[in-house]
Design a protein around this motif. Structure first.
Motif, PDB file in Angstrom:
ATOM      1  N   LYS A   1       7.479   2.883  67.325  1.00 46.54           N
ATOM      2  CA  LYS A   1       8.228   4.095  67.624  1.00 46.54           C
ATOM      3  C   LYS A   1       8.214   4.388  69.124  1.00 46.54           C
TER       4      LYS A   1
ATOM      5  N   ASP B   1      16.478  10.664  68.698  1.00 49.01           N
ATOM      6  CA  ASP B   1      15.939   9.838  67.617  1.00 49.01           C
ATOM      7  C   ASP B   1      16.679   8.511  67.534  1.00 49.01           C
ATOM      8  N   LYS B   2      15.938   7.434  67.679  1.00 48.49           N
ATOM      9  CA  LYS B   2      16.533   6.102  67.590  1.00 48.49           C
ATOM     10  C   LYS B   2      16.775   5.732  66.131  1.00 48.49           C
ATOM     11  N   GLN B   3      17.926   5.140  65.864  1.00 48.19           N
ATOM     12  CA  GLN B   3      18.259   4.665  64.531  1.00 48.19           C
ATOM     13  C   GLN B   3      17.713   3.248  64.354  1.00 48.19           C
TER      14      GLN B   3
ATOM     15  N   ALA C   1      20.361   4.555  69.848  1.00 53.04           N
ATOM     16  CA  ALA C   1      20.092   5.987  69.984  1.00 53.04           C
ATOM     17  C   ALA C   1      21.351   6.823  69.851  1.00 53.04           C
TER      18      ALA C   1
END
Length: 497
Positions: A100, A375-377, A402
């Motif tokens: 993460k 939030d990164k996908q 992102a």
């Protein structure tokens, strides 16, 4: 120092230089030991790369560790590469810990952060060894980089803390192999030198008996065993950790698709194009800064770690004009991830997540716009691809981005993912399409559909996963034949049943 009673059966492959073959040798060793019936796990404490993969636990790791997991018969997990650094400027990188994003840091800030990083690394290592017979560890760069010794978490710093034996590999094809090995060992501390259990010489061409005097000298001068000399394996393919492999147009053969990929400054996951590089009917060229696009059938805009900056880079090189000219002559254009975002009307980064806050005008070829969000996908996906005239094709891949993309064009998505989730769009004239999916060429059905859309007809589509398996097995076979595997197993602490 970790409790030595918990010290795992393990081995660490370090390199006398970058690109000495550490990633490939670790994959081969993972496969060779797995074939012997052992439960093996791969591990790299810290990786700096823009080629990454999505893990089974929803994290992000370097692609090399995903390939090594495949060599072990495992799904990739974030513990296999607990620290991933993804450069976004010349002096800074996005820091990913346990899969993460933590935040962006410059080199000095990251140096100060390393004590926390080491704890995460050791925790991941403990978890891997708890379910494994042994852990195969890959170093980063060279352990002899004196300016990086203080606070090191990637090479000997980790090996000393976790009490892991080390083998040093050098690439003889580069030249100076004995200087590389002897000099690397000489620059280590006494305890680090004692940790080195031997050397491997990689990528040798010719009669190995002619090398024997040098091998004897090296063993005499260092007191370390040469574990073997691996031959140069022509045509071996395993994904590169970071360097873009060139392949030039080879001529005017019939039924060959010519593909151009511009190498943007922060290109990411260029391994997307490996199935095309290996395809016998595809000629692919990576065009670099200052170069012009040659005549081609398909232009593919690649992923980017810094999309707006790389869109500026595209325009600064005149590649936007080349794309428009290509389309006027009926050529096809495709975008993957960041390249997909560039094809839209606008790119917004209100929080300044990738660069200075603001908006940029896209290339205006797709009726979409993208907004960067914190939030990164991260998704491993499969679905159905529907290109005009191609019917339905199974597609697999992974998302690492992102941005959130919206627009009228998404009312008719190109791909329907599991859970009825849409991805990708195609222009009204059918000449331009984009997708977020990395690895989109790896499934034979999707690869065939895309290449036929781009005008390549009636060709066999190799199974890329089989190609990767062949590469893993070739290096494992070479290690079994040319290395002292009994000694390596003794160093690890493994006994064959």
């Amino acid at each position: 120092m970790t409790d030595k009673t918990l010290s795992p059966r393990s081995i660490m492959i370090q390199g006398a230089t970058s690109d000495a073959g550490k990633s490939v040798l670790c994959a081969g060793l993972c496969r060779a030991l797995t074939r012997r019936g052992f439960k093996i796990a791969p591990f790299k404490p810290q990786n700096m790369a823009l080629n990454s993969a999505v893990t089974v636990d929803g994290g992000e790791i370097g692609r090399a560790q995903a390939v090594q997991a495949q060599a072990c018969g495992l799904e990739p997990h974030s513990d296999m590469n607990p620290v991933l650094l993804k450069p976004n400027t010349d002096i800074g990188a996005q820091v990913i810990v346990n899969g993460k994003v933590v935040k962006d840091m410059d080199a000095r800030s990251y140096h100060d952060y390393k004590p926390k990083v080491m704890q995460a690394i050791l925790s991941s290592f403990e978890r891997l060894k708890s379910f494994s017979d042994a852990v195969v560890v890959e170093g980063a760069g060279s352990p002899a980089e004196i300016n990086l010794r203080e606070g090191d978490v990637a090479n000997m710093g980790f090996a000393e803390e976790a009490d892991v034996p080390v083998v040093i590999v050098a690439d003889i094809d580069r030249g100076g192999v004995f200087a590389h090995l002897y000099g690397t060992l000489a620059l280590l501390s006494e305890s680090e030198q004692a940790r080195v259990k031997g050397f491997i010489i990689n990528r040798f061409r010719g009669d190995v008996t002619l090398l024997q005097p040098g091998l004897d000298w090296l063993e005499e001068k260092t007191g370390k065993k040469v574990l073997g000399v691996l031959p140069y394996l022509h045509g071996l393919h395993l994904e590169a950790e970071d360097a873009v492999a060139d392949q030039q147009f080879t001529g005017e053969e019939a039924n060959v698709l010519k593909v151009v990929v511009p190498v943007v400054s922060r290109i990411s996951n260029h391994t997307d194009f490996d199935p095309l590089r290996l395809h016998p009917n595809v000629d692919i060229r990576f065009v670099r800064k200052g170069e012009e696009f040659p005549a081609c059938d398909l232009i593919i805009l690649p992923g980017s770690k810094n999309t707006r900056s790389d869109l500026d880079f595209v325009r600064a090189n005149g590649w936007d004009r080349a794309v428009y000219r290509h389309l006027r002559f009926g050529g096809k254009v495709m975008g993957i991830c960041g390249g997909y975002q560039m094809l839209g009307e606008m790119l917004h980064d209100p929080l300044g997540l990738e660069s200075a806050a603001g908006s940029s005008k896209g290339l205006g070829l797709l009726d979409i716009e993208t907004t960067m969000e914190p939030d990164k996908q991260l998704h491993r996906v499969s679905g159905v691809l529907r290109l005009p005239g191609q019917g339905s094709a199974t597609v697999t891949g992974y998302e690492i981005h992102a941005g959130i993309t919206t627009g009228k064009a998404l009312e008719h998505p190109l791909i329907t993912l599991e859970g009825d989730r849409p991805d990708g769009v195609i222009s009204d004239d059918g000449l331009v399409f984009g997708t977020y999916l990395h690895g989109v060429f790896e499934h034979p059905e999707a690869c065939r559909a895309i290449l036929e859309w781009a005008s390549l007809k009636d060709v066999e589509i190799p199974d890329y996963n089989e190609t990767r398996e062949d590469g893993i097995n070739r290096i494992a076979n070479a290690m079994d034949e040319h290395l002292d595997m009994d000694y390596i197993m003794q160093v690890i602490g493994l006994k064959q049943a």
